[in-house]
Write an enzyme that holds these catalytic residues in place. Structure first.
Site, PDB file in Angstrom:
ATOM      1  N   ASP A  56       0.849  -1.188   0.000  1.00 31.94           N
ATOM      2  CA  ASP A  56       0.000   0.000   0.000  1.00 31.94           C
ATOM      3  C   ASP A  56       0.890   1.244   0.000  1.00 31.94           C
ATOM      4  O   ASP A  56       2.085   1.154   0.225  1.00 31.94           O
ATOM      5  CB  ASP A  56      -0.936   0.015   1.222  1.00 31.94           C
ATOM      6  CG  ASP A  56      -0.249  -0.471   2.475  1.00 31.94           C
ATOM      7  OD1 ASP A  56       0.954  -0.185   2.628  1.00 31.94           O
ATOM      8  OD2 ASP A  56      -0.900  -1.113   3.310  1.00 31.94           O
ATOM      9  N   ASP A  58       1.380   4.796   1.757  1.00 30.62           N
ATOM     10  CA  ASP A  58       0.981   5.653   2.872  1.00 30.62           C
ATOM     11  C   ASP A  58       1.568   7.043   2.689  1.00 30.62           C
ATOM     12  O   ASP A  58       2.674   7.201   2.174  1.00 30.62           O
ATOM     13  CB  ASP A  58       1.484   5.062   4.191  1.00 30.62           C
ATOM     14  CG  ASP A  58       0.869   3.699   4.473  1.00 30.62           C
ATOM     15  OD1 ASP A  58      -0.307   3.495   4.114  1.00 30.62           O
ATOM     16  OD2 ASP A  58       1.569   2.828   5.030  1.00 30.62           O
ATOM     17  N   ASP A 132       8.998   3.406  13.566  1.00 27.08           N
ATOM     18  CA  ASP A 132       9.604   2.277  14.273  1.00 27.08           C
ATOM     19  C   ASP A 132      11.044   1.967  13.857  1.00 27.08           C
ATOM     20  O   ASP A 132      11.955   2.016  14.672  1.00 27.08           O
ATOM     21  CB  ASP A 132       8.717   1.029  14.209  1.00 27.08           C
ATOM     22  CG  ASP A 132       8.146   0.740  12.826  1.00 27.08           C
ATOM     23  OD1 ASP A 132       8.560   1.411  11.857  1.00 27.08           O
ATOM     24  OD2 ASP A 132       7.302  -0.171  12.712  1.00 27.08           O
TER      25      ASP A 132
END
Ligand code: ATP
Ligand code: MG
Length: 441
Positions: A56, A58, A132
């Site tokens: 996807d 983002d 992260d």
């Protein structure tokens, strides 16, 4: 965490704008025209640089959720912990997130230190350090065709290493799910964890107990249903993380009786390998089948234990199933519908054995069960894991391909018992289409 001293802008990069979803590019353009900063970020840039097809696209922007909503008609705001904008194109969704600042000292946390609410907006530089891993913190500016790398992400991609941003213990404490994500990216990208990123897992993995069971179920789906589940299982095991998700299943893998421990591990690995193969072949998969395999060794021990106290095997079976579900769901919330499917797969294992000793009617009723195929496949997993089920598998393989075989089987049985009664001469074994075993499709 020190931001790279060098300029973060990289103009020489291998990403071709043709590889980017035109709908994402359009959103970037519209945000820019409305006077906002906007970048493609995270997994899509990482995957493009690694030569993989992104799942996807983002987007990160300095526009606030309400401002995003006012620009796009097809926008819906979602999320509480993170407020996000979803831009809908039919069933396809592009996620647009406002730059976030790291959680504040007085942020609402639970007793383990996990951040419960994280809606502090910030600048691009703030947003970078709350991501992260370095490889997930690259920003692509489509207007200037530039990549921004603040954390040495490109070096880590080239070195093929997964490094958490900032202090590992602090980052895992803030959100323990990052440990599962580390394992998942390591498996998916076949990249090891950087030494400190790995070492901190030992100190922090107990914090996973504090994560809501529903969120852990979502992560389990990503770990095991993305086409590389077997590798994820191995990496989770390697870092002592599987235990945090399925503590009882983990115990069966280390059961004192070595053969049972091996059988338990085989069940899980074979079911995961099956799922990976089916995903690769674009065949339908259900996580219920996998969970049934992961929890089967636990269920078997539970059932055998209860059977010693009960005379009724049927009630022992259902009670054992209930107990396994209740215990497992403390960590990973298995939705009710899936629990129903797991129960059917397990209960059908008993029916496959009983009907094989019964008459045509019983066999046909098992064959007609909507979950027969899954139960049959499950029988194959059990056999592969080391159970001696050759006769049963042979019978159901034949029956499934040709239900009329049931008549043969019944006749064969009748002859067999006559033979036994008359203690006749050695009998010839009737073929049960033993070579017609077919793979799940
Ligand atoms: P995938 O290919 O699995 O979608 P992804 O990197 O896109 O990988 P997402 O879960 O879609 O992963 O998250 C998008 C981005 O959001 C990540 O790349 C990362 O920068 C950030 N992110 C997601 N979850 C966390 C988290 N728990 N803590 C910090 N940053 C996160
Ligand atoms: Mg993603």
């Amino acid at each position: 965490m020190t931001l790279a001293a060098t300029t973060p802008v990289v103009r020489e990069h291998p990403i071709d704008p043709q590889q980017i979803d035109p709908r994402a590019l359009k959103i970037l353009r519209q945000l820019d025209e409305a006077g906002f900063e906007a970048y493609l970020v995270g997994g899509c840039i990482r995957d493009l640089l690694l030569g993989k097809q992104p799942k996807d696209f983002d987007i990160a922007t300095n526009a606030r959720p309400e401002q995003i909503a006012s620009i796009f008609r097809n926008c819906r705001l979602i999320g509480r912990r993170f407020r996000l904008a979803h831009i809908h194109f039919g069933r396809y969704i592009i996620e647009v997130a406002t730059f976030r600042a790291p959680p504040e000292r007085e942020a609402r946390t639970d007793s383990y230190g996990s951040v419960l609410e994280d809606n502090h907006y910030g600048t691009l530089e703030d947003d970078v350090v709350r991501r992260d891993f370095t490889i997930n913190a690259l920003y692509y500016d489509s207007k200037n065709d530039e990549i921004r790398d603040y954390v040495g992400a490109l070096d880590d991609i080239n070195r093929r290493i997964i490094r958490i941003i900032g202090d590992p213990v602090a980052r895992y404490t803030e959100d323990p799910v990052r440990m599962l994500r580390a394992a998942r990216f390591s498996a998916k990208l076949n990249m090891p964890l950087e030494a400190d990123t790995e070492a901190a897992i030992v100190a922090c993995r107990d914090n996973l107990r504090a994560v809501p069971a529903a969120r852990l179920f979502d992560e389990v789906q990503k770990l095991f249903m993305s086409g590389y589940g077997q590798t994820c299982f191995d990496v989770l095991q390697q870092h002592g993380l599987f235990e945090a998700l399925f503590p009882d299943a983990e115990k069966t893998i280390h059961y004192p009786h070595a053969a049972y421990a091996q059988y338990a591990k085989n069940m899980m690995r074979i079911a995961l390998a099956n799922t990976d193969e089916r995903i690769a072949a674009d065949k339908p998969v259900t996580i219920a089948f996998l969970l049934a395999a992961i929890l089967w060794p636990v269920y078997q021990l539970q059932y055998r234990g209860l059977l010693k106290e009960r005379d009724n095997w049927h009630s022992a079976m259902h009670e054992a199933i209930d107990l396994v579900h209740i215990a497992a769901s403390e960590r990973v919330a298995i939705p009710v519908r899936l629990r129903g499917m797991i129960r059917e797969i397990w209960a059908l294992q008993a029916r496959l054995e009983q009907a094989a000793r019964g008459n045509i009617r019983k066999m046909h009723s098992v064959l007609a069960h909507p979950r027969f195929r899954a139960a049959y496949d499950f029988l194959l997993v059990r056999q592969g894991a080391g159970e001696d089920l050759a006769d049963l598998v042979e019978l159901w393989t034949a029956l499934q391909q040709d239900p009329d075989t049931a008549a043969d089987v019944e006749q064969y049985r009748a002859e067999q018992s006559e033979d036994e009664e008359s203690a006749a001469a050695p009998r010839k074994r009737r073929s049960r289409n033993s070579n017609r075993r077919k793979k799940r499709d």
